[in-house]
Design an enzyme around this catalytic site. Sequence first.
Site, mmCIF file in Angstrom:
data_model
loop_
_atom_site.group_PDB
_atom_site.id
_atom_site.type_symbol
_atom_site.label_atom_id
_atom_site.label_comp_id
_atom_site.label_asym_id
_atom_site.label_seq_id
_atom_site.Cartn_x
_atom_site.Cartn_y
_atom_site.Cartn_z
ATOM 1 N N ASP A 210 0.675 -0.958 -0.233
ATOM 2 C CA ASP A 210 0.070 -0.319 -0.210
ATOM 3 C C ASP A 210 0.776 1.306 -0.136
ATOM 4 O OD1 ASP A 210 0.072 1.004 2.798
ATOM 5 O OD2 ASP A 210 -0.155 -1.207 3.384
ATOM 6 N N ASP A 212 0.447 3.798 2.483
ATOM 7 C CA ASP A 212 0.342 4.351 3.669
ATOM 8 C C ASP A 212 -1.322 5.086 3.795
ATOM 9 O OD1 ASP A 212 1.194 3.560 6.318
ATOM 10 O OD2 ASP A 212 2.407 5.729 6.302
#
Length: 291
Positions: A210, A212
Amino acid sequence: MAKTMIGVIGGSGLYEIDGLENATWQTVETPWGPPSDAILTGTLAGVPMAFLPRHGRGHVHTPSSVPYRANIDALKRLGVTDVISVSACGSFREDMAPGDFVVLDQYIDRTFAREKSFFGPGCVGHVSVAHPTCPRLSEACERAARDAGITVHMGGTYLAMEGPQFSTVAESKLYREAFGCDVIGMTGMPEAKLAREAELCYASVAMITDYDSWHPHHGEVDISDIIATLSGNADKGRNMVRRLPALLGAERAPCPHGCDRALEFAILTAPDQRDPALVARLDAVAGRVLG
């Protein structure tokens, strides 16, 4: 020439290694308590290998409750010479996208609730972690990843946070913009420090899941998205690991970067002042220099 034994510490999503011959789960006792789980040992392409699921099978340990000292001691006790850490992480860089791998070379340690050293009162030791990963082992990981068709970035700084919560937007921007970090995770420290204290060559491969929470177009971390990416990353991770024995070989010379001699001048406590109980606990990780 010493014999190579590869140790793999698998993070979120990576709970096994395919193709191990004579695979056996071994329970290893350590002076630091039990490791995260039994350790799967066997051979891969003729090279001995040990696999330890960092969070335990079924993911029972939080990042803070992982018994890092016991894990490193257990691998050293089994005869592991080279440790490859594989873990999930978030990215602070647009060009380091979910599904990519990053071979780390630096850390910023923001953890605070973990035992970070094998040494202590009665046997004081200081090792250098200026360069916390082994370049030789890191290069092998990069090549193995590329040979497996994985998009891999060589070199990156890992922000180790305590967790278990993910970052606030403000924290994410701080780590990205002010600290200059490349990725963020919850398990990289103190594992790398302990591996150095145990004189083990250590490389860390971060599998990005991802962005973050800093990215304006991706929003906050969504655990369902992470789990979906983990599955694909785990397959890539296993493909990378399968290629490591051929690259590292069955025999190894002393580490050209001195990882296997990190304790040469590290113990400061005079021999007659050392705590016998602590020295006994250090039999596996520091027995070479403590006698």
